[in-house]
Write a protein that holds these residues in place. Structure first.
Motif, mmCIF file in Angstrom:
data_model
loop_
_atom_site.group_PDB
_atom_site.id
_atom_site.type_symbol
_atom_site.label_atom_id
_atom_site.label_comp_id
_atom_site.label_asym_id
_atom_site.label_seq_id
_atom_site.Cartn_x
_atom_site.Cartn_y
_atom_site.Cartn_z
ATOM 1 N N ILE A 33 0.842 -1.198 0.000
ATOM 2 C CA ILE A 33 0.000 0.000 0.000
ATOM 3 C C ILE A 33 0.876 1.246 0.000
ATOM 4 O O ILE A 33 1.780 1.391 0.830
ATOM 5 N N PRO A 45 -5.773 5.340 2.840
ATOM 6 C CA PRO A 45 -5.496 4.055 3.492
ATOM 7 C C PRO A 45 -6.123 4.014 4.888
ATOM 8 O O PRO A 45 -6.177 5.039 5.572
ATOM 9 N N ASN A 87 -7.080 -0.402 0.330
ATOM 10 C CA ASN A 87 -5.879 -0.002 1.073
ATOM 11 C C ASN A 87 -6.108 -0.110 2.577
ATOM 12 O O ASN A 87 -6.302 0.871 3.274
#
Ligand code: PEP
Ligand code: MN
Length: 338
Positions: free
Chosen positions: A83, A204, A232
């Motif tokens: 990520i 994220p 994410n």
């Protein structure tokens, strides 16, 4: 259901299969791996039982996913997810990402001081809660939006990325604006509406395991976020409740290899909440990295005696620096970097 495509499947064939799935009222999620493309089918799978997807050009085989979580599963994506957190920092790859900072954002000058120190020891992400989930309504509840602004100023001054907790979807737009990673705390791991909201965010998400939740429930919560389109997600083991009361929680170190086996998502450890005492943070961190954690999130405070929350489990910056030296050695021994 997972549709495994032939290595030579064309873009047109993939599109055709996706269209067909959508027509059945289901959602296709296409994952392009190094060797093969896989289409995960989400929704009421009964519709699929009558559709002979095997005969579609480009399809190699169709497999049911027996586990209740699908998109987070390794069956859906073989390679570990890496990520991009921004600022050139990635998690889930070879580098172990260290997040550190105070439990709560307090005074701005103090935050900057802690941030500079953890950065010089090798942290890449600054942690700090502006919205605090406290057991008592009389305890410090966090500075709210003002705290987010302090985090943002500190980010600008140091170049550190920022992770901070979101407790209520009504503040999502502020947290999105000021933070790089949105934390969903242990107490909200099964707040399904909140999970769906952050599933629609582009940021994220750091999802912490609920203190009384199984790994299966943990992965199902992550599934909520992925099923809304946000892939994410970073999972975080932060200690669970057991009969043991010598520590605040019990660090379930098994979670790291178990999750790495079941899921493609990165998995980190919070040794501060897991142990509840600063003296246990260093050994727990060593164990986490040795077990394969992709990162750590550690509470650090320049004056733990005065911390407005979790002082007992906060490391002095000098202690954090010593811990980082251990972590580097362990990372090197297992072929990773910090
Ligand atoms: C925190 O990170 O400060 C926190 C409250 O964590 P958890 O949700 O794991 O208790
Ligand atoms: Mn804390």
């Amino acid at each position: 259901m997972i549709i495994v495509l032939r290595p030579d499947a064309t873009g047109r064939q993939i599109k055709h299969i996706e269209e067909k799935i959508k027509k059945m009222g289901l959602k296709p999620w296409t994952s392009k791996g190094e060797e093969r493309t896989i289409i995960g089918v989400i929704g009421e799978e009964d519709a699929l039982r009558l559709a002979p997807l095997e005969v579609f050009p480009g399809v190699e085989r169709v497999m049911p996913i027996l586990k209740p979580y699908k998109l987070v599963s390794r069956d859906f994506k073989k390679e570990g997810s890496v990520i991009d957190l921004g600022g050139g920092v990635e998690i889930g790859g070879n580098q172990i990402v260290i997040m550190a900072g105070p439990c709560s954002v307090e005074e701005e000058g103090r935050l900057l001081d802690i941030a500079q120190k953890v950065k010089s020891s090798g942290a890449k992400v600054l942690r700090g809660g502006a919205f605090k989930p406290r057991t008592s309504p009389y305890s410090f509840q966090g500075l709210g939006i003002e705290g987010l602004k302090f985090l943002n100023n500190t980010k600008k001054a140091t170049g550190l990325l920022v992770v901070t907790e979101l407790m209520d979807a009504k503040y999502l737009k502020y947290v999105e604006k000021y933070a790089d990673i949105i934390q969903i705390g242990a107490r909200n791991m099964q707040n399904f509406e909140l999970l769906k909201e952050v599933g629609r965010s582009k940021k994220p998400i750091l999802l912490k395991r609920g203190m009384s939740n199984t790994i299966k429930e943990f992965l199902m919560s992550a599934e909520y976020i992925l099923s809304e389109g946000n892939f994410n997600v970073i999972l975080c083991e932060r200690g669970i409740r057991t009969f043991e009361d010598a520590m605040r929680f019990t660090l379930d170190i098994n979670t790291v290899p178990v999750i790495k086996n079941l899921s493609h998502l990165p998995c980190i450890v919070d040794p501060s909440h897991a142990s509840g005492h600063w003296a246990l943070v260093r050994p727990c961190s060593r164990a986490a990295v040795a077990a394969g954690a992709d990162g750590l999130i550690v509470e650090v405070h320049s004056n733990p005696e005065e911390a407005l929350s979790d002082g007992v489990q906060s490391l002095y910056p000098e202690k954090f620096d010593e811990m980082m030296q251990d972590i580097r050695k362990i990372a090197e021994a297992i072929g990773r970097t910090v």
